[in-house]
Design a protein around this motif. Sequence first.
Motif, PDB file in Angstrom:
ATOM      1  N   LEU A 190       0.281  10.945   9.656  1.00  0.00           N
ATOM      2  CA  LEU A 190      -0.574   9.947   9.017  1.00  0.00           C
ATOM      3  C   LEU A 190       0.219   8.880   8.251  1.00  0.00           C
ATOM      4  O   LEU A 190      -0.204   7.721   8.223  1.00  0.00           O
ATOM      5  N   PRO A 191       1.366   9.221   7.657  1.00  0.00           N
ATOM      6  CA  PRO A 191       2.148   8.158   7.008  1.00  0.00           C
ATOM      7  C   PRO A 191       2.466   7.013   7.970  1.00  0.00           C
ATOM      8  O   PRO A 191       2.483   5.837   7.575  1.00  0.00           O
ATOM      9  N   GLU A 192       2.683   7.338   9.236  1.00  0.00           N
ATOM     10  CA  GLU A 192       2.979   6.300  10.213  1.00  0.00           C
ATOM     11  C   GLU A 192       1.732   5.468  10.524  1.00  0.00           C
ATOM     12  O   GLU A 192       1.828   4.255  10.733  1.00  0.00           O
ATOM     13  N   VAL A 193       0.577   6.118  10.517  1.00  0.00           N
ATOM     14  CA  VAL A 193      -0.666   5.366  10.711  1.00  0.00           C
ATOM     15  C   VAL A 193      -0.879   4.423   9.526  1.00  0.00           C
ATOM     16  O   VAL A 193      -1.288   3.272   9.687  1.00  0.00           O
ATOM     17  N   VAL A 194      -0.571   4.938   8.333  1.00  0.00           N
ATOM     18  CA  VAL A 194      -0.682   4.106   7.130  1.00  0.00           C
ATOM     19  C   VAL A 194       0.230   2.876   7.276  1.00  0.00           C
ATOM     20  O   VAL A 194      -0.204   1.729   7.080  1.00  0.00           O
ATOM     21  N   ARG A 195       1.469   3.125   7.663  1.00  0.00           N
ATOM     22  CA  ARG A 195       2.436   2.036   7.805  1.00  0.00           C
ATOM     23  C   ARG A 195       1.962   1.040   8.862  1.00  0.00           C
ATOM     24  O   ARG A 195       1.913  -0.167   8.643  1.00  0.00           O
ATOM     25  N   LYS A 196       1.554   1.549  10.013  1.00  0.00           N
ATOM     26  CA  LYS A 196       1.123   0.689  11.115  1.00  0.00           C
ATOM     27  C   LYS A 196      -0.158  -0.066  10.767  1.00  0.00           C
ATOM     28  O   LYS A 196      -0.445  -1.121  11.347  1.00  0.00           O
ATOM     29  N   SER A 197      -0.936   0.489   9.859  1.00  0.00           N
ATOM     30  CA  SER A 197      -2.166  -0.194   9.456  1.00  0.00           C
ATOM     31  C   SER A 197      -1.890  -1.297   8.454  1.00  0.00           C
ATOM     32  O   SER A 197      -2.812  -2.015   8.045  1.00  0.00           O
ATOM     33  N   GLY A 198      -0.647  -1.392   8.015  1.00  0.00           N
ATOM     34  CA  GLY A 198      -0.278  -2.477   7.095  1.00  0.00           C
ATOM     35  C   GLY A 198       0.012  -1.992   5.697  1.00  0.00           C
ATOM     36  O   GLY A 198      -0.047  -2.782   4.743  1.00  0.00           O
ATOM     37  N   GLY A 199       0.234  -0.710   5.536  1.00  0.00           N
ATOM     38  CA  GLY A 199       0.585  -0.188   4.220  1.00  0.00           C
ATOM     39  C   GLY A 199      -0.597   0.450   3.516  1.00  0.00           C
ATOM     40  O   GLY A 199      -1.712   0.496   4.052  1.00  0.00           O
ATOM     41  N   GLU A 200      -0.357   0.953   2.325  1.00  0.00           N
ATOM     42  CA  GLU A 200      -1.348   1.790   1.650  1.00  0.00           C
ATOM     43  C   GLU A 200      -2.652   1.064   1.352  1.00  0.00           C
ATOM     44  O   GLU A 200      -3.732   1.608   1.554  1.00  0.00           O
ATOM     45  N   LEU A 201      -2.538  -0.164   0.875  1.00  0.00           N
ATOM     46  CA  LEU A 201      -3.767  -0.886   0.520  1.00  0.00           C
ATOM     47  C   LEU A 201      -4.588  -1.208   1.759  1.00  0.00           C
ATOM     48  O   LEU A 201      -5.805  -1.042   1.773  1.00  0.00           O
ATOM     49  N   ALA A 202      -3.886  -1.690   2.779  1.00  0.00           N
ATOM     50  CA  ALA A 202      -4.582  -2.008   4.031  1.00  0.00           C
ATOM     51  C   ALA A 202      -5.215  -0.750   4.614  1.00  0.00           C
ATOM     52  O   ALA A 202      -6.334  -0.781   5.136  1.00  0.00           O
ATOM     53  N   PHE A 203      -4.518   0.369   4.488  1.00  0.00           N
ATOM     54  CA  PHE A 203      -5.058   1.622   5.022  1.00  0.00           C
ATOM     55  C   PHE A 203      -6.289   2.044   4.221  1.00  0.00           C
ATOM     56  O   PHE A 203      -7.289   2.511   4.779  1.00  0.00           O
ATOM     57  N   GLN A 204      -6.191   1.871   2.890  1.00  0.00           N
ATOM     58  CA  GLN A 204      -7.359   2.185   2.052  1.00  0.00           C
ATOM     59  C   GLN A 204      -8.555   1.324   2.457  1.00  0.00           C
ATOM     60  O   GLN A 204      -9.673   1.830   2.602  1.00  0.00           O
ATOM     61  N   LYS A 205      -8.276   0.048   2.700  1.00  0.00           N
ATOM     62  CA  LYS A 205      -9.345  -0.849   3.140  1.00  0.00           C
ATOM     63  C   LYS A 205      -9.883  -0.394   4.496  1.00  0.00           C
ATOM     64  O   LYS A 205     -11.096  -0.416   4.733  1.00  0.00           O
ATOM     65  N   ARG A 206      -8.972   0.026   5.344  1.00  0.00           N
ATOM     66  CA  ARG A 206      -9.375   0.517   6.673  1.00  0.00           C
ATOM     67  C   ARG A 206     -10.347   1.693   6.541  1.00  0.00           C
ATOM     68  O   ARG A 206     -11.409   1.730   7.184  1.00  0.00           O
ATOM     69  N   LEU A 207      -9.968   2.642   5.679  1.00  0.00           N
ATOM     70  CA  LEU A 207     -10.834   3.808   5.482  1.00  0.00           C
ATOM     71  C   LEU A 207     -12.168   3.386   4.867  1.00  0.00           C
ATOM     72  O   LEU A 207     -13.235   3.846   5.279  1.00  0.00           O
ATOM     73  N   ASP A 208     -12.106   2.491   3.883  1.00  0.00           N
ATOM     74  CA  ASP A 208     -13.349   2.044   3.243  1.00  0.00           C
ATOM     75  C   ASP A 208     -14.269   1.373   4.263  1.00  0.00           C
ATOM     76  O   ASP A 208     -15.480   1.625   4.294  1.00  0.00           O
ATOM     77  N   THR A 209     -13.682   0.492   5.068  1.00  0.00           N
ATOM     78  CA  THR A 209     -14.472  -0.170   6.114  1.00  0.00           C
ATOM     79  C   THR A 209     -15.091   0.875   7.043  1.00  0.00           C
ATOM     80  O   THR A 209     -16.265   0.800   7.416  1.00  0.00           O
ATOM     81  N   PHE A 210     -14.267   1.846   7.392  1.00  0.00           N
ATOM     82  CA  PHE A 210     -14.689   2.925   8.295  1.00  0.00           C
ATOM     83  C   PHE A 210     -15.927   3.638   7.746  1.00  0.00           C
ATOM     84  O   PHE A 210     -16.940   3.790   8.436  1.00  0.00           O
ATOM     85  N   PHE A 211     -15.853   4.037   6.482  1.00  0.00           N
ATOM     86  CA  PHE A 211     -16.981   4.789   5.911  1.00  0.00           C
ATOM     87  C   PHE A 211     -18.152   3.885   5.554  1.00  0.00           C
ATOM     88  O   PHE A 211     -19.303   4.212   5.825  1.00  0.00           O
TER      89      PHE A 211
END
Lengths: 758, 758
Positions: free
Chosen positions: B581-602
């Motif tokens: 998952l750290p690599e998914v976080v990185r590929k998603s643009g870092g921690e904030l972008a990943f958090q946004k990704r999850l928020d959008t998802f839910f």
Amino acid sequence: MKLNTKIMFFLGMSLFFSTTINAQNQLHNYVDPMIGSEGDGRVFIGPSCPYGMVKPSPDCTVRPNSGWLPLPTEVTGFSQVHVSGTGGGQKYGNIQIMPFSGALDKLDQTSYRAEENIKLGYYETVFKENQIKTEITTAEKVSFYRITYPKNASKELKIDPGFFLGENPEPNAREAQQFVGSQIEIVSDTEVRGYSRIRGGWNNGRAYTVYFWAVFDQPIAKHVTWKDGKFYANQSAQFDSGKKTAALLSFGTAGKQELNVKIGISFLSELKAKNNIETEIPHWNFNTVLSALENKWEQLLSRIKLSADTSNEYKKMFYTGLYHTMIMPVNRTGENPLWENDGPYYDDFYTIWDTFRTSSPLITLIDSKRQVEIVNAMLNIYKHDGYLPEGRSGNDNGRTQGGSNAETVLADAFVKNLKGIDYELALKAMLKDAEVPPGGNEEKEGRAGLVDYLRLGYVPFGVGRAGNCTMDYAYNDYNIATVAKGLNRMDIYDRYMKQSNNWKNLWRADYENKGTKGFIMPKDAAGNWLDDVVFGESKIQKPTYKYTPTITESPWYVCHWCVFFYEGTSWEYSLSVPHDLPEVVRKSGGELAFQKRLDTFFDNKLYDVSNEPSFLAPTMYHWIGKPYLSSDRIMGIINESFNTSHAGLPGNDDSGAMSSWLAFHMIGLYPNAGQPYYLLNTPLIKETTLQLEDGKSFKITTKNLSDTKKYVKSALLNGKPFNQAWILHEDIVKGGELILEMDSKPSAWGTTILPPTK
Amino acid sequence: MKLNTKIMFFLGMSLFFSTTINAQNQLHNYVDPMIGSEGDGRVFIGPSCPYGMVKPSPDCTVRPNSGWLPLPTEVTGFSQVHVSGTGGGQKYGNIQIMPFSGALDKLDQTSYRAEENIKLGYYETVFKENQIKTEITTAEKVSFYRITYPKNASKELKIDPGFFLGENPEPNAREAQQFVGSQIEIVSDTEVRGYSRIRGGWNNGRAYTVYFWAVFDQPIAKHVTWKDGKFYANQSAQFDSGKKTAALLSFGTAGKQELNVKIGISFLSELKAKNNIETEIPHWNFNTVLSALENKWEQLLSRIKLSADTSNEYKKMFYTGLYHTMIMPVNRTGENPLWENDGPYYDDFYTIWDTFRTSSPLITLIDSKRQVEIVNAMLNIYKHDGYLPEGRSGNDNGRTQGGSNAETVLADAFVKNLKGIDYELALKAMLKDAEVPPGGNEEKEGRAGLVDYLRLGYVPFGVGRAGNCTMDYAYNDYNIATVAKGLNRMDIYDRYMKQSNNWKNLWRADYENKGTKGFIMPKDAAGNWLDDVVFGESKIQKPTYKYTPTITESPWYVCHWCVFFYEGTSWEYSLSVPHDLPEVVRKSGGELAFQKRLDTFFDNKLYDVSNEPSFLAPTMYHWIGKPYLSSDRIMGIINESFNTSHAGLPGNDDSGAMSSWLAFHMIGLYPNAGQPYYLLNTPLIKETTLQLEDGKSFKITTKNLSDTKKYVKSALLNGKPFNQAWILHEDIVKGGELILEMDSKPSAWGTTILPPTK
């Protein structure tokens, strides 16, 4: 009215007994089930209906594939299901019974035979120790035993569903049958039911279950049941707990000395087995069962009639050949536990790699409706199990030997215009073999090494049986092309015609052996020819051995099944191009070089009379316009290797493969399976009449045939000159007569119009 | 002596009734089999032992997967074998019985329920028309019916081995069960035996046979048998001729109104079914059977104890969750018709794609010995059938859903150090999946599209479920690497660690959707990303549709099973990298972008609460150091989608998958299956005690937990500060206590030491 009644009676008798009058002259009397029973033949010697599901026979130890061994070997008992002519690990040998006299206190009732008497449909033996006589005959799904105990002897019988052939102490030993479960119940004083569930055996198949229902014409006076080494005097049933079960029955000393036993068999259930008895043998007359069996065979055998002057020796060889061809595969229609029983179901294709060459073509010639049924059963197997059968037994595809040889059977049906087959479906089934790797277990079905074959155009060394696979696939591709063309699927035709040349990719043109050039030789995936091949699991020792075209055995460290050519040599397989022999002739250096190649092959005993890969070779002189040389070879082989003795077959009969090779050659025909013609050779029989199914007949008549006059000088087909040493199947089924005028020396007949090629 | 006797009596009673005293407080009373019975849950509602082979239930028409539907739907009868929580085509529904009053002249005895009463181990209904009451309980392999007829009513019963769920008029309809054969015999005036042989169903499996033996505590006064539409008054048996069979029995009007019926079931034989009765229920006491069943469950449920102040609602949700997790797979040890019964045999892995995430880990936590048995059964299946199971049912591997997910189960056992498993064999089994294409039927077992996956590093579009396959295989490769490393097979480890990155090959970095960048998207075999995808058999129309990460349905012309993501979207599967998952976080643009990704998802409801691919997603905030956000999401999902109502599960329970997800989260643990730790979240339960198998216990204690104080402020493990939001399995099995101090706002707890990664 008296006269009329007499006439009516006579007509009635004629209808009923048309095949039973003149019993001495009946053709089934020429069948000798003992031919091929010893030596390598391994034929089934017990009674069997044509394609009969039930095949009762003594089991002489657990070793022999057909159950039987010659005296003086001991008899363990008589089991109800067997195969014929097979090699490798055993299969079946289920639901064993054994008569004995004495206390109900030991399971092993092994006895020795004092004598034995075997003919078609009938087996008889008397045991030495206890003088008990056992006679056996059979219906399709029910075996019938007439057991005669000596006067005043007590009448006992063992029923042992725990027995099976090929038991091996090594757990999960390859090719060994493995015990799964069994059960027995004494239902009444005249009935016992139960089953045997076994897995494995030669084709490493899934578990199959043989159910039985046994009925007796005398009441059981006393019984004990048995499970896993222990006797139970007060239990009339032993349920399946994964252990062997059995029962010992006593019929006492009172009553008649003759005990009759009917054993119904089913692959569905015990009640179905019972119903099989009620349907097939609703009486207690042993002779009626035997007569019905004889009549069934007589109907089939009489489809080919040999001239009256044929020697008894030849009649025996020929009709026994037909007989062997029709005892397998086994008709299990209505007995399929895997899917609906609304279509034909046959099992024990054992194996098509053996039988496609001559057995299937012979069935087609004698009984084309039966062949249609068998082909439809094969297509049903494809529909439900995903692949056509190859080495199928015990309701499971399980093993392939070389190619996907069912494709030849389908192409053979197609080119011979058999009706009632969905050839679009057949093409689909063939393409499944040819295009979808079977995966997982690559030896189970379809084509092993297919991915490599499609990528490289050959199966590289390292894949088991790479040589067989490449050669067979190339021919099977031709079979696909044949059907595709007929169905006007020209894209498929083009592709597969191209693939049918793949054998050339393993043709090593400069390789020389015994003065002959050009051999099918192992090549690795990178395209390198391999002089030395490595095998075995060891990565450290890497043992190698020199691979040559005469290699028949692999070193001890090479698995028998993984060699380049399984059950064959490069000498044999380099000729194995049934669709393009002119190209083999050319590649061998032309006609003379090819003739020399064949001569070297036969004269040096590189021809293997004992196995199927060599089957077509003796006729190959036809392709260089010298059919008389083919006839010489064939005659020589038959004289040297086939006769009416117990060892009268030179190799495993393989479900009639060896026998049908002989039968064809005896009447001067030889099929190139998958192609619409027969090669013509000098027959052993002066006059043969094929009784075709629609009332027509086709006669092969020789003139002046003798030991010296053994070459065809000229031929007439329906009165017209016929100058080719081959004849189309359609010319035979139209009916008519082929007259072969014989002479003492080879002639120009058949030398110019060569057999058809691709 | 009086005192002593009293003490002895008391001690004896304690031993015997330790789990039955205080019946009200017993945990099994909190199990409500109706949770998840309506809506999409599809749980089995009838009585079942833990992993019980027999699962009797009403069949309300032939449609429902579990047999049952809510009132007022009619009841066709009560059959003995069912599955729980499944979707797709039906399976089982075998050996149906139906009580009625009246003439023995019609097979259809469909009735309507007036009422129904269901609790763990017990089913009761009264039919509206005839007022017959049917109560059901069960042992492992025997179901027990207590049928009460109204006073003076005649007591009739139908036994129908021809019935099965999911019958479809279309021959060979995909996923439909197909009738193969059946049989019935009235053995005595209190016994009936027979079987039902069925093939197909959801996993398109081979034929399976369910044998039965039924016994009654009243004599049959009259009977008729039935076959294929006709009644037979004078035949007490109907043999298998490939047609449906049944019997109508009358027990008359005399005698007691209560008819007790025991139905033994076996997959080996009818006698084995009879033996199962004799072994399991050698009496006629309904309540004894029910108590035994309750005790079995009580033993298991009591492995996890919730604090006394837990609400009934939560207790019901939790213990029903445990219950659902342990009713499948089914223990068929001793009932395997395919090979020797000397090892554990489980069937109905339905499917491991569903259950590997939470069901298996929960069984491991509650009852690790059972999990060892299940894993060994899986390895036995590999040994004999060639591949590990995935969607196995009816004694046949038959279907895979996404990956070769059994590998995760094996890796999970390995990292959790389960003893008694041959991990060398497990590695072999995993490598078979990963290296040998299953061929023939690519959806049956192993890995579909494996050749492409190995060649390209991904499964190209065109292979069915290419997206699921690629993502699952990458994780399964990680599972293999894990075991290989532990066994010191570093060559295998290196190779599979590399392959575990294969998910990256379908990561389309620049693809944007809803403000989020980077998605797993379809790629063809040539390496081109596909914006529009073509599907369907037509070569002329070539219909295409735009593929986007939110696609949940395929157009009508695309086969449901062949889509890029089966039962999932790219939004879900782009997160499906449990090992990196750290690599998914990185590929998603870092921690904030990943958090946004999850928020959008839910927030956009792209999270699919109803299916397993989304299971890990709510915990993914852990990997950016914000476990409190995970807890918020989990709490939200539970509050919104889980409750104690009949529709209290948001999707197919899939053999307890959905239920075990809930159970884990309720106690604050969540496994990342195949890896040796649990993520820690805010529990719903104040205090949970895990009763470990060796007498140790592990306690999860919260301090100040309330609706407002729902964030972990700090933690102590065995008295020592514990600052990570995850805990190793070995720390739990050692025993001890984890104390979570709660607060009203998120804290720094768990924000720095992130969960382990590859």
